[in-house]
Design an enzyme around this catalytic site. Structure first.
Site, PDB file in Angstrom:
ATOM      1  N   GLY A  15      10.437 -10.483   4.691  1.00  0.00           N
ATOM      2  CA  GLY A  15       9.363  -9.492   4.695  1.00  0.00           C
ATOM      3  C   GLY A  15       8.445  -9.777   3.514  1.00  0.00           C
ATOM      4  O   GLY A  15       8.485 -10.873   2.926  1.00  0.00           O
ATOM      5  N   ALA A  17       8.522  -8.779   0.454  1.00  0.00           N
ATOM      6  CA  ALA A  17       9.209  -9.069  -0.802  1.00  0.00           C
ATOM      7  C   ALA A  17       9.795 -10.481  -0.785  1.00  0.00           C
ATOM      8  O   ALA A  17       9.628 -11.250  -1.738  1.00  0.00           O
ATOM      9  CB  ALA A  17      10.311  -8.040  -1.055  1.00  0.00           C
ATOM     10  N   SER A  50       4.584  -4.303  10.308  1.00  0.00           N
ATOM     11  CA  SER A  50       4.031  -3.096  10.942  1.00  0.00           C
ATOM     12  C   SER A  50       3.435  -2.107   9.943  1.00  0.00           C
ATOM     13  O   SER A  50       3.015  -1.021  10.337  1.00  0.00           O
ATOM     14  CB  SER A  50       5.089  -2.422  11.816  1.00  0.00           C
ATOM     15  OG  SER A  50       6.243  -2.225  11.058  1.00  0.00           O
ATOM     16  N   PHE A 121      -5.135   8.221   0.134  1.00  0.00           N
ATOM     17  CA  PHE A 121      -3.773   8.346   0.652  1.00  0.00           C
ATOM     18  C   PHE A 121      -3.127   9.551  -0.017  1.00  0.00           C
ATOM     19  O   PHE A 121      -3.611  10.001  -1.067  1.00  0.00           O
ATOM     20  CB  PHE A 121      -2.979   7.062   0.340  1.00  0.00           C
ATOM     21  CG  PHE A 121      -2.548   6.310   1.573  1.00  0.00           C
ATOM     22  CD1 PHE A 121      -3.476   5.820   2.464  1.00  0.00           C
ATOM     23  CD2 PHE A 121      -1.196   6.094   1.836  1.00  0.00           C
ATOM     24  CE1 PHE A 121      -3.074   5.124   3.602  1.00  0.00           C
ATOM     25  CE2 PHE A 121      -0.783   5.406   2.973  1.00  0.00           C
ATOM     26  CZ  PHE A 121      -1.721   4.920   3.853  1.00  0.00           C
ATOM     27  N   ASP A 216      22.185  -3.850   6.309  1.00  0.00           N
ATOM     28  CA  ASP A 216      23.134  -4.951   6.077  1.00  0.00           C
ATOM     29  C   ASP A 216      23.114  -5.437   4.635  1.00  0.00           C
ATOM     30  O   ASP A 216      24.159  -5.660   4.027  1.00  0.00           O
ATOM     31  CB  ASP A 216      22.853  -6.192   6.940  1.00  0.00           C
ATOM     32  CG  ASP A 216      22.196  -5.886   8.247  1.00  0.00           C
ATOM     33  OD1 ASP A 216      22.233  -4.725   8.681  1.00  0.00           O
ATOM     34  OD2 ASP A 216      21.638  -6.816   8.827  1.00  0.00           O
ATOM     35  N   GLN A 235      12.778   9.257   2.790  1.00  0.00           N
ATOM     36  CA  GLN A 235      11.453   9.826   3.033  1.00  0.00           C
ATOM     37  C   GLN A 235      11.208  10.124   4.512  1.00  0.00           C
ATOM     38  O   GLN A 235      11.464   9.286   5.367  1.00  0.00           O
ATOM     39  CB  GLN A 235      10.382   8.841   2.560  1.00  0.00           C
ATOM     40  CG  GLN A 235       8.969   9.337   2.859  1.00  0.00           C
ATOM     41  CD  GLN A 235       7.937   8.667   1.991  1.00  0.00           C
ATOM     42  OE1 GLN A 235       7.448   7.607   2.326  1.00  0.00           O
ATOM     43  NE2 GLN A 235       7.623   9.275   0.863  1.00  0.00           N
ATOM     44  N   HIS A 237       8.162  10.862   6.901  1.00  0.00           N
ATOM     45  CA  HIS A 237       6.701  10.799   6.980  1.00  0.00           C
ATOM     46  C   HIS A 237       6.234  11.925   7.904  1.00  0.00           C
ATOM     47  O   HIS A 237       6.845  12.157   8.948  1.00  0.00           O
ATOM     48  CB  HIS A 237       6.305   9.432   7.551  1.00  0.00           C
ATOM     49  CG  HIS A 237       4.850   9.118   7.458  1.00  0.00           C
ATOM     50  ND1 HIS A 237       3.897   9.799   8.177  1.00  0.00           N
ATOM     51  CD2 HIS A 237       4.184   8.189   6.734  1.00  0.00           C
ATOM     52  CE1 HIS A 237       2.706   9.286   7.884  1.00  0.00           C
ATOM     53  NE2 HIS A 237       2.852   8.318   7.018  1.00  0.00           N
ATOM     54  N   LEU A 247       4.924   5.277  14.000  1.00  0.00           N
ATOM     55  CA  LEU A 247       4.156   5.846  12.893  1.00  0.00           C
ATOM     56  C   LEU A 247       2.674   6.012  13.244  1.00  0.00           C
ATOM     57  O   LEU A 247       2.039   5.103  13.757  1.00  0.00           O
ATOM     58  CB  LEU A 247       4.258   4.933  11.668  1.00  0.00           C
ATOM     59  CG  LEU A 247       3.460   5.439  10.460  1.00  0.00           C
ATOM     60  CD1 LEU A 247       4.124   6.648   9.846  1.00  0.00           C
ATOM     61  CD2 LEU A 247       3.275   4.343   9.429  1.00  0.00           C
ATOM     62  N   GLU A 250      -0.776   7.588   7.528  1.00  0.00           N
ATOM     63  CA  GLU A 250      -1.381   8.613   6.668  1.00  0.00           C
ATOM     64  C   GLU A 250      -2.888   8.374   6.509  1.00  0.00           C
ATOM     65  O   GLU A 250      -3.643   9.276   6.146  1.00  0.00           O
ATOM     66  CB  GLU A 250      -0.703   8.511   5.293  1.00  0.00           C
ATOM     67  CG  GLU A 250      -0.933   9.656   4.369  1.00  0.00           C
ATOM     68  CD  GLU A 250       0.107   9.630   3.254  1.00  0.00           C
ATOM     69  OE1 GLU A 250       1.227  10.127   3.486  1.00  0.00           O
ATOM     70  OE2 GLU A 250      -0.184   9.103   2.171  1.00  0.00           O
ATOM     71  N   ARG A 281       4.115  13.289   0.687  1.00  0.00           N
ATOM     72  CA  ARG A 281       4.764  13.362   2.014  1.00  0.00           C
ATOM     73  C   ARG A 281       5.890  14.399   2.087  1.00  0.00           C
ATOM     74  O   ARG A 281       6.076  15.030   3.120  1.00  0.00           O
ATOM     75  CB  ARG A 281       5.319  11.984   2.375  1.00  0.00           C
ATOM     76  CG  ARG A 281       4.214  11.018   2.674  1.00  0.00           C
ATOM     77  CD  ARG A 281       4.718   9.628   2.921  1.00  0.00           C
ATOM     78  NE  ARG A 281       3.561   8.795   3.237  1.00  0.00           N
ATOM     79  CZ  ARG A 281       3.616   7.477   3.347  1.00  0.00           C
ATOM     80  NH1 ARG A 281       4.747   6.836   3.194  1.00  0.00           N
ATOM     81  NH2 ARG A 281       2.540   6.798   3.649  1.00  0.00           N
ATOM     82  N   HIS A 351      11.126   7.424   7.453  1.00  0.00           N
ATOM     83  CA  HIS A 351      10.118   6.383   7.232  1.00  0.00           C
ATOM     84  C   HIS A 351      10.415   5.445   6.074  1.00  0.00           C
ATOM     85  O   HIS A 351       9.882   4.336   6.009  1.00  0.00           O
ATOM     86  CB  HIS A 351       8.770   7.062   6.984  1.00  0.00           C
ATOM     87  CG  HIS A 351       7.643   6.105   6.753  1.00  0.00           C
ATOM     88  ND1 HIS A 351       7.251   5.177   7.699  1.00  0.00           N
ATOM     89  CD2 HIS A 351       6.824   5.910   5.691  1.00  0.00           C
ATOM     90  CE1 HIS A 351       6.236   4.469   7.216  1.00  0.00           C
ATOM     91  NE2 HIS A 351       5.966   4.888   6.005  1.00  0.00           N
ATOM     92  N   ARG A 386       8.504   8.543  -2.589  1.00  0.00           N
ATOM     93  CA  ARG A 386       7.511   7.483  -2.770  1.00  0.00           C
ATOM     94  C   ARG A 386       6.134   7.942  -2.314  1.00  0.00           C
ATOM     95  O   ARG A 386       6.015   8.660  -1.323  1.00  0.00           O
ATOM     96  CB  ARG A 386       7.919   6.266  -1.935  1.00  0.00           C
ATOM     97  CG  ARG A 386       6.826   5.235  -1.787  1.00  0.00           C
ATOM     98  CD  ARG A 386       7.284   4.032  -0.995  1.00  0.00           C
ATOM     99  NE  ARG A 386       7.340   4.236   0.432  1.00  0.00           N
ATOM    100  CZ  ARG A 386       6.334   3.978   1.284  1.00  0.00           C
ATOM    101  NH1 ARG A 386       5.178   3.530   0.850  1.00  0.00           N
ATOM    102  NH2 ARG A 386       6.499   4.161   2.589  1.00  0.00           N
ATOM    103  N   GLY A 388       2.680   7.004  -0.449  1.00  0.00           N
ATOM    104  CA  GLY A 388       2.239   6.034   0.547  1.00  0.00           C
ATOM    105  C   GLY A 388       1.465   4.916  -0.146  1.00  0.00           C
ATOM    106  O   GLY A 388       0.836   5.141  -1.188  1.00  0.00           O
ATOM    107  N   ASN A 390       2.469   2.572  -1.887  1.00  0.00           N
ATOM    108  CA  ASN A 390       3.139   2.002  -3.063  1.00  0.00           C
ATOM    109  C   ASN A 390       4.260   1.035  -2.694  1.00  0.00           C
ATOM    110  O   ASN A 390       4.758   0.324  -3.558  1.00  0.00           O
ATOM    111  CB  ASN A 390       3.725   3.122  -3.949  1.00  0.00           C
ATOM    112  CG  ASN A 390       2.809   3.462  -5.130  1.00  0.00           C
ATOM    113  OD1 ASN A 390       1.801   2.794  -5.354  1.00  0.00           O
ATOM    114  ND2 ASN A 390       3.153   4.497  -5.865  1.00  0.00           N
TER     115      ASN A 390
END
Ligand code: FAD
Length: 571
Positions: A15, A17, A50, A121, A216, A235, A237, A247, A250, A281, A351, A386, A388, A390
């Site tokens: 992903g 990260a 997404s 946001f 996992d 969280q 949403h 989703l 926001e 949120r 979310h 969190r 949104g 971020n």
């Protein structure tokens, strides 16, 4: 037989990260390090693709925004549970990441004057969500994947399912993995490792996540004795589309959309008189659930689901068609409603997971040589809630940090040599124990029961009684003999990977619920009906869950507070 593969840095997850980490590790070593990216799906199918609405960064201080403001909004949003040194580092690094992606070719949406555009946001004092229409994750992933493939020293293992961490003498040595295409089993050894395995939102059935977002990676770390931190904070949403939970970003409210109850009232004015629909949120989700519980919601006849209206009309057709293209397409295809003409039915939906693998400010875990980044990790900048935009940002910042740290660590070390018997034991556990196992309980029923319990008892509002019931149910499931596989083929055996995912869901669900039951206060996204107040005296601390013989053993650690003393939150 266990195949042995060797690299310098082994990253699990492709992903935002994982890809950002891979590029940095490849760059940091001047092209010398040999980097592996192992991912259980095709790289571009990671959930990051997404992400819809935006990535937060301060780009225009001349228009009034500032790093301090982003920092404060994030800490306030976290209900003061974020570590403030981490937040400061994050906010400072972000503008550079936006320009870096721009230079790598990301087509950010632009203002009239050609500069990069930003939108409002929830929970922010300035419009600082940087966007590319309403497909920010897709464009970010495409840019990073394209960039990663330009490095000859990054090797992708796509559709390889990682099952465990190999450690020896208190140091990371590698991972074990199943190659899904062949069913072969391998140890992928590395001098350094990074877990970037994403969130675990599929603990719930009503969730915005892709089906692959199971815990996992978190469970793998936990089994290796690395604690999971703050897992009770999940969280919800405000706008999951009824009935699928897809989703509705926001950004719809950022662009002017409003929430309306069955009286035609814009009810957020009673809950957050200043920020209204753009409060954080946790605040908006609780307001929606209260409206529904007090009889001011709507009911979907087909499914029995309660909902609230999300009214797009203040945005105007032209802007909807230009800036919310994907949302309009989703609404038409999945609900048969064109939001230009009619409001959408929405409800709070799972979310994001604020908690994750415990790391220090550099993303290092307690196991020497292993880092964690992105949604799988808990640094923590998100605390108990969190903001949104971020998260994609956090993936970029700690992807880069951990990639550089891991490459540096690997540099001075010699090539990994084959390990002792841990990979053989893991092969036995999976193939003798599960593949050839003879369980009496259907693992898919176990998965459905976990999700039902989480949807019902570990949702927006929680009580000691509900959490206690959920914990009992999870422990009943743990005692059942479900670890077996009906499908006896080795090739693309998704039955086997499903069972491994269910096992990780059960492990992590227990951690979430145990942490939530123990935390007798309400903070951020953790709202206890029986303990409605925030209790800083007893609970201004992070939860750490370690594996114990009878389930998680909980411990706590201090929150780093630098500039902002805890105060009551108002929006
Ligand atoms: C619908 C949606 C919209 C969102 N919109 C926004 C937004 O607008 N702005 C924002 O900031 N955030 C947004 N978020 C949150 C944000 O997108 C995610 O938190 C973030 O992208 C997570 O990225 P990641 O790299 O940590 O993991 P992911 O993108 O989830 O990737 C996880 C990776 O780990 C791999 N993996 C997992 N387990 C294994 C295993 N056992 N073996 C091998 N590989 C494994 C997977 O294959 C995958 O590659 C959104 C989230 C969702 C669900």
């Amino acid at each position: 037989m266990v195949e042995t593969l060797k690299h310098d840095v082994v990253i699990v997850g492709s992903g935002l990260a994982g890809l950002r980490a891979a590029i940095e590790a490849a760059r940091a070593s001047g092209g010398k390090s040999d980097i592996a990216v192992v991912t259980k799906v095709q790289a571009m199918r990671s959930h990051s693709v997404s992400a819809e609405g935006g990535t937060a960064a301060v780009l225009y201080p001349e228009l009034g925004d500032s790093l301090e403001s982003h920092e404060f909004d994030t800490v306030k949003g976290s209900d003061y549970l974020a570590d403030q040194d981490a937040v400061e580092r994050f906010v400072k690094a972000m503008p550079g990441e936006i320009y870096q992606l721009d230079h790598w070719g990301l087509p950010w949406s632009r203002k009239e004057d050609g500069r990069i555009a930003q939108r409002w946001f929830g929970g922010y004092s300035y419009p600082r969500a940087t966007y590319a229409e309403d497909k920010v994750g897709f464009f970010e992933m495409q840019t990073l994947y394209d960039t990663a493939t330009k490095y000859d020293n990054i090797h992708f293992y796509q559709e390889w399912f990682v099952t465990s961490i190999i450690a020896e003498g208190g140091e990371f040595r590698g991972f074990t993995a199943i190659e899904m295409k062949t069913g072969g089993f391998a140890q992928i050894l590395g001098k350094a490792g990074i877990l970037a395995t994403g969130g675990s939102g599929r603990l719930y059935s009503f969730a915005t996540y892709g089906y692959s977002s199971t815990p996992d990676g978190m469970a793998t770390a936990y089994r290796a004795g690395i604690p999971l931190k703050d897992m009770e904070f999940i969280q919800f949403h405000p706008s999951g589309l009824i009935p699928s939970g897809i989703l509705i970003t926001e950004a719809v409210r950022g662009e002017g959309g409003v929430l309306v109850n069955n009286q035609g009232e814009r009810f957020m004015k009673r809950y957050a008189p200043n920020k209204l629909d753009l409060a954080s949120r946790d605040v908006v989700s609780r307001a929606m659930m209260t409206e529904i519980e007090e009889g001011r919601g709507f009911k979907d006849e087909a499914t029995g689901l309660d909902y609230i209206h999300l009214d797009f009309s203040p945005i105007g057709a032209e802007k909807i068609k230009a800036r919310l293209t994907q949302i309009r397409e989703i609404a038409i295809k999945f609900r048969g409603i064109d939001p230009v003409e009619k409001p959408l039915p929405v409800k709070p939906v799972c979310h994001y997971v604020m908690g994750g693998i415990d790391t220090n400010i550099d993303g290092a875990t307690k196991l020497k040589g292993l880092w964690a980044a992105g949604e799988a990790a808990c640094v923590s900048i998100n605390g108990s809630n969190r903001l949104g935009a971020n998260s994609t940002a956090e993936c970029l910042v700690w992807g880069k940090i951990t990639g550089a740290e891991a490459a540096k660590y690997a540099e001075g070390k010699s090539k990994p040599s084959p390990t002792g018997e841990s990979a053989q034991l893991e092969e036995k556990r999976i193939f003798d124990g599960i593949f050839h196992g003879k369980g009496g309980t259907n693992p898919y029923e176990v998965r459905d029961t976990i999700q039902k319990e989480m949807d019902k008892n570990v949702f927006v509002y929680r009580t000691g009684e509900g959490l206690g019931n959920a914990l009992r149910k999870i422990r009943e499931l743990k005692a059942k003999d479900f670890l077996h596989c009906e499908d006896k083929s080795r090739v693309y055996n998704t039955n086997l990977s499903d069972v491994l995912e269910v096992e990780s869901m059960l492990t992590v669900a227990e951690v979430v619920i145990a942490g939530a039951l123990a935390r007798t206060e309400s903070r951020g996204a953790h709202a206890r009906r029986d303990f409605p107040e925030r209790d800083d005296k007893n609970w201004l601390k992070h939860t750490l869950a370690f594996p114990g013989p009878d389930g998680p053993r909980l411990d706590y650690s201090a929150v780093t507070i630098t500039k902002y003393q805890p105060a009551e939150r108002h929006y």
